[in-house]
Design a protein around this motif. Structure first.
Motif, PDB file in Angstrom:
ATOM      1  N   ALA A 265       9.447   8.005 -26.681  1.00 31.50           N
ATOM      2  CA  ALA A 265       9.692   6.654 -26.271  1.00 31.50           C
ATOM      3  C   ALA A 265      11.118   6.529 -26.342  1.00 31.50           C
ATOM      4  O   ALA A 265      11.906   6.115 -25.141  1.00 31.50           O
ATOM      5  N   TRP A 266      11.808   7.119 -27.229  1.00 29.00           N
ATOM      6  CA  TRP A 266      13.317   7.041 -27.245  1.00 29.00           C
ATOM      7  C   TRP A 266      14.153   7.775 -26.091  1.00 29.00           C
ATOM      8  O   TRP A 266      14.785   7.381 -25.580  1.00 29.00           O
ATOM      9  N   ALA A 267      13.419   9.212 -25.919  1.00 37.16           N
ATOM     10  CA  ALA A 267      13.834   9.804 -24.689  1.00 37.16           C
ATOM     11  C   ALA A 267      13.798   9.280 -23.420  1.00 37.16           C
ATOM     12  O   ALA A 267      14.462   9.441 -22.638  1.00 37.16           O
ATOM     13  N   LEU A 268      12.527   8.651 -23.136  1.00 34.61           N
ATOM     14  CA  LEU A 268      12.385   7.932 -21.839  1.00 34.61           C
ATOM     15  C   LEU A 268      13.370   6.753 -21.607  1.00 34.61           C
ATOM     16  O   LEU A 268      13.635   6.650 -20.792  1.00 34.61           O
ATOM     17  N   ILE A 269      13.579   5.939 -22.692  1.00 35.80           N
ATOM     18  CA  ILE A 269      14.411   4.929 -22.752  1.00 35.80           C
ATOM     19  C   ILE A 269      15.718   5.243 -22.332  1.00 35.80           C
ATOM     20  O   ILE A 269      16.543   4.742 -21.412  1.00 35.80           O
ATOM     21  N   SER A 270      16.393   6.499 -23.042  1.00 34.55           N
ATOM     22  CA  SER A 270      17.698   6.906 -22.762  1.00 34.55           C
ATOM     23  C   SER A 270      17.659   7.732 -21.376  1.00 34.55           C
ATOM     24  O   SER A 270      18.585   7.489 -20.612  1.00 34.55           O
ATOM     25  N   GLN A 271      16.537   8.269 -20.982  1.00 34.34           N
ATOM     26  CA  GLN A 271      16.523   8.704 -19.533  1.00 34.34           C
ATOM     27  C   GLN A 271      16.898   7.850 -18.474  1.00 34.34           C
ATOM     28  O   GLN A 271      17.412   7.931 -17.588  1.00 34.34           O
ATOM     29  N   CYS A 272      16.097   6.637 -18.797  1.00 33.85           N
ATOM     30  CA  CYS A 272      15.977   5.664 -17.431  1.00 33.85           C
ATOM     31  C   CYS A 272      17.546   4.883 -17.631  1.00 33.85           C
ATOM     32  O   CYS A 272      17.750   4.831 -16.487  1.00 33.85           O
TER      33      CYS A 272
END
Length: 187
Positions: free
Chosen positions: A145-152
């Motif tokens: 979840a943290w990785a996807l937020i950061s990626q987006c």
């Protein structure tokens, strides 16, 4: 002449909307109180009838912008993966990239939030942690979840740094592909 309570609230709302747009378009720190008030047709002195300080206005802008962010729709617990994937597809689009004033506040305001006083950062943290928790529940993976937020958010920042729409689209497409692959593999 005395103004009604409604008039004061309407002026405050106009100031918030205008200041939020100005902050997302050109930066909040670089615009003075006079410039913020001039944008809604008032003098700088009238500012203090609505906010005790410019920092208080920024706190309210951050609260309001985060609450209305495209990512806020995904902060609802129990959202399914398909809905998350659809929303991230829209988030990582050229239309969103070019909609600086109406889009997610994190790419244009992130650096200013990071430099802000602790209460503003705590407000942003509270919102981001709630978003991450909702995504973690959907994905059954806190780190993802943290990785996807950061990626987006990062994809929009990088995309907006580029001058060519072709390269902007390439960055967004690469991010959409990565997010799609990760979501498929995480099932």
């Amino acid at each position: 002449m005395r103004y009604s309570t409604d008039h004061k609230q309407q002026t405050r709302d106009k100031l918030l909307a205008s200041s939020g747009a100005l902050a997302k378009r050109g930066g909040f720190a670089s615009t003075g109180v006079a410039g913020l008030m001039n944008a809604i047709g008032l003098t700088g002195g009238a500012f203090y009838n609505h906010f005790p300080s410019k920092d208080d206005l920024f706190s309210e802008i951050v609260r309001q912008e985060l609450s209305n962010s495209p990512l806020a729709r995904l902060a609802e617990r129990g959202a399914d993966r398909a809905r998350l994937a659809r929303c991230l597809e829209q988030y990582l689009s050229l239309a969103h990239l070019h909609n600086i004033e109406g889009g997610c506040p994190l790419p244009p305001l992130g650096v200013e939030i990071a430099r802000a006083e602790r209460p503003v950062r705590e407000l942003a943290e509270h919102w981001l942690v709630a978003l991450q928790a909702a995504w973690a529940e959907t994905l059954q993976d806190s780190a993802l979840a943290w990785a996807l937020i950061s990626q987006c958010v990062g994809a929009l920042v990088v995309g907006r740094m580029l001058a060519s729409e072709a390269f902007q689209d390439e960055v967004l497409q690469a991010s959409r592909n990565l997010v799609g692959k990760v979501l498929d593999e995480a099932r």
